[in-house]
Design a protein around this motif. Structure first.
Motif, PDB file in Angstrom:
ATOM      1  N   GLU A 308       0.820  -1.221   0.000  1.00 44.30           N
ATOM      2  CA  GLU A 308       0.000   0.000   0.000  1.00 44.30           C
ATOM      3  C   GLU A 308       0.854   1.273   0.000  1.00 44.30           C
ATOM      4  O   GLU A 308       0.504   2.243   0.686  1.00 44.30           O
ATOM      5  N   HIS A 326      -8.124  -3.629  -1.371  1.00 42.14           N
ATOM      6  CA  HIS A 326      -7.368  -3.785  -0.127  1.00 42.14           C
ATOM      7  C   HIS A 326      -6.333  -2.663   0.022  1.00 42.14           C
ATOM      8  O   HIS A 326      -6.239  -2.010   1.073  1.00 42.14           O
ATOM      9  N   GLU A 327      -5.572  -2.421  -1.028  1.00 43.81           N
ATOM     10  CA  GLU A 327      -4.477  -1.434  -0.951  1.00 43.81           C
ATOM     11  C   GLU A 327      -5.022  -0.004  -0.884  1.00 43.81           C
ATOM     12  O   GLU A 327      -4.419   0.862  -0.250  1.00 43.81           O
ATOM     13  N   HIS A 330      -6.117   0.636   2.631  1.00 43.07           N
ATOM     14  CA  HIS A 330      -4.932   0.866   3.479  1.00 43.07           C
ATOM     15  C   HIS A 330      -4.547   2.345   3.559  1.00 43.07           C
ATOM     16  O   HIS A 330      -3.855   2.749   4.487  1.00 43.07           O
ATOM     17  N   GLU A 349      -3.793  -4.805   8.463  1.00 41.00           N
ATOM     18  CA  GLU A 349      -4.246  -5.845   7.533  1.00 41.00           C
ATOM     19  C   GLU A 349      -5.702  -6.244   7.743  1.00 41.00           C
ATOM     20  O   GLU A 349      -6.420  -6.539   6.788  1.00 41.00           O
ATOM     21  N   ALA A 352      -7.781  -3.290   6.230  1.00 45.04           N
ATOM     22  CA  ALA A 352      -7.738  -3.261   4.758  1.00 45.04           C
ATOM     23  C   ALA A 352      -8.510  -4.447   4.185  1.00 45.04           C
ATOM     24  O   ALA A 352      -9.217  -4.330   3.181  1.00 45.04           O
ATOM     25  N   TYR A 405      -4.769 -10.738   8.459  1.00 51.70           N
ATOM     26  CA  TYR A 405      -5.702 -10.313   7.405  1.00 51.70           C
ATOM     27  C   TYR A 405      -7.110 -10.817   7.722  1.00 51.70           C
ATOM     28  O   TYR A 405      -8.051 -10.046   7.909  1.00 51.70           O
TER      29      TYR A 405
HETATM   30 ZN    ZN Z   1      -2.577  -5.228   3.421  1.00 51.75          ZN
END
Ligand code: ZN
Ligand code: ARG
Length: 474
Positions: A308, A326-327, A330, A349, A352, A405
């Motif tokens: 990210e 996801h990124e 972040h 994590e 995100a 995650y």
């Molecule tokens: Zn991540």
């Protein structure tokens, strides 16, 4: 760079700051009988993160990094001048920077040539004259040679990674000192400027906004300005052959997307959804914290992960929609609010990943509830090794495994059920607002969730964060 926090957060972390003082001693007190006189001592050689004990240093607070360099992919040779502007937080007779890069030819402090020694990743500087508490000082480090990758405890690589057309540059959690002398801890953020000179035909892509691009004598110089505070691990100045697309999101955020020509077709779907993701997450998490967005899609298959990097997530191969979401998520959680210590990695994590789950549902895919229930999440058997690690302290081997995650995202989903939709969204937004451009720890999050919900969540967080084993009731 230290960003003042809002009151509630400052109160909530007071205990942690005191604990941190044990490993990173503050200024020594004034000489007895001579109150107010400077009392010089060395800055701490570490910030006290148990996962990466060499990381970070005490005694000063970096405000700005300026890196001016040339890089030739044919020889992999870098010729660099780094200028670091910092404020002394104690009367300093010695301080360390983190640096694993090539040979240093000169180092000055406030313009005066200075002695230094190197020991592993510690660059030890004894400034003369000595900076006093509160004084600003400037360190200029000139170095040249071949920077390289760093290998992590989990076997993954980061740092300066040569590619077939340039270099893939990433630093989570400890790669940035491979090419930049820095205070390598997410608790010391700074603004950055990169001036990168590369052979004509290549592009150097950094965090933030492109200020200028100029070609002379077969070399192109790119100047990138990252104007908001950034943790060192989020820095990039990635070099290669790129197809560049500039645009503006519906909310008016400039976007710069650089894609390796080999990956344009495969990444088109993910990249085309960046504006939609920006709007969706802004609606959910609150204002986007940075002045620009975008992405870097490079071909570095030996890396095998995305990162990210601030304002422009980087991919080491074709970008997928899920990873892009996801990124981008972040940028709020991880980048603007960073973990205080690496054991807090679930705050990056898990958040995100939860953003990714929510975007998937919004985009017509699986509902968040279905994802929570699935066989890669809550559906995993209680006997699975997945449940046998403490989420709030997974250890350096599991920082980037599915534990922070997936279990992190599950924790947030369970919290949503526990406190209700409205309170949950308020907690997410408050988290981004209170700790904007700063860092925070798991205890801060628990404090916020309890304040916003008015509930005692001790038992809830105990089963999700602090105990091994699959939670069964909460
Ligand atoms: Zn991540
Ligand atoms: N934070 C990155 C992501 O979630 C992963 C970074 C992995 N880094 C590593 N050294 N293995 O996208």
């Amino acid at each position: 760079m230290t960003i003042p926090r809002l009151r509630g957060a400052a109160l909530a972390t007071a205990g942690l700051l005191a604990a941190g003082a044990l490993v990173a001693p503050g200024p020594a007190s004034a000489a007895p009988g001579n109150p107010g006189a400077p009392r010089f001592s060395p800055g701490a050689p570490s910030i006290g993160d148990l996962y990466f004990p060499d990381q970070g240093n005490g005694g000063y607070d970096v405000q700005h990094y300026d890196l001016d360099f040339s890089y030739d992919p044919a020889t992999r040779f870098m010729d660099a001048t780094a200028t670091i502007t910092a404020r002394a937080t104690q009367d300093l007779d010695q301080f360390n920077l983190d640096f694993r890069g090539p040979e240093i030819s000169s180092l000055t402090v406030n313009g005066k040539k200075n002695d230094f020694t190197r020991d592993g990743q510690e660059l030890i500087v004894t400034p003369r004259p000595k900076p006093k508490t509160g004084q600003m000082f400037t360190v200029v480090v000139k170095y040249a040679g071949i920077p390289g990758p760093v290998t992590d405890p989990d076997g993954s690589i980061e740092g300066w990674i040569p590619t077939d057309d340039g270099a893939f540059v990433v630093g989570e959690p400890q790669g940035t000192p491979a090419w930049l002398p820095s205070n390598d801890t997410p608790t010391d953020k700074a603004t950055f400027r990169f001036t990168a000179k590369v052979p004509e035909g290549l592009t150097a892509v950094g965090n933030g906004q492109l200020l200028s691009q100029q070609t002379t004598d077969g070399w192109t110089t790119y100047v990138w300005d990252n104007t908001e505070p950034m943790a060192t691990y989020l820095a990039t100045i990635t070099i290669g052959r790129f197809v560049v697309t500039e645009s503006v999101t519906p909310s008016g955020v400039p976007s710069y997307v650089a894609i390796d020509p080999r990956l344009v077709t495969g990444s088109a779907n993910a990249v085309s959804q960046i504006p939609k993701m920006m709007e969706f997450f802004t609606g959910l998490f609150g204002p986007y914290p940075f002045a620009s967005t975008g992405a870097i899609v490079d071909y570095a298959p030996q890396v095998g992960y995305a990162l990210e990097t601030q304002t422009k997530p980087i991919f080491s191969n074709t970008a997928s929609v899920g990873t892009m979401a996801h990124e981008i998520a972040h940028q709020w959680y991880g980048n603007s609010v960073s973990p205080e210590r690496w054991k807090d990695i679930w705050l990056n994590e898990g958040f995100a990943t939860y953003g990714q789950w929510m975007y998937t549902e919004y985009n017509g895919g699986a509902t968040v509830q279905a994802t929570f229930n699935s066989s890669s999440n809550y559906g995993r058997a209680a006997s699975s090794s997945f449940w046998q690690i403490v989420l709030a302290d997974p250890g350096p081997m599991d920082m980037f495994s599915s534990i922070p995650y997936n279990r992190g995202a599950m924790t947030l989903h369970a919290l949503r059920g526990k406190v209700g939709e409205e309170t949950f969204l308020r907690i997410l937004r408050q988290w981004a607002e209170i700790h904007k451009y700063s860092h925070a720890a798991t205890t801060d999050f628990i404090g916020l969730a309890e304040r916003e919900s008015g509930q005692d969540l001790t038992a809830f967080f105990d089963v999700w964060l602090f105990q091994k084993g699959k939670p069964t009731s909460w």
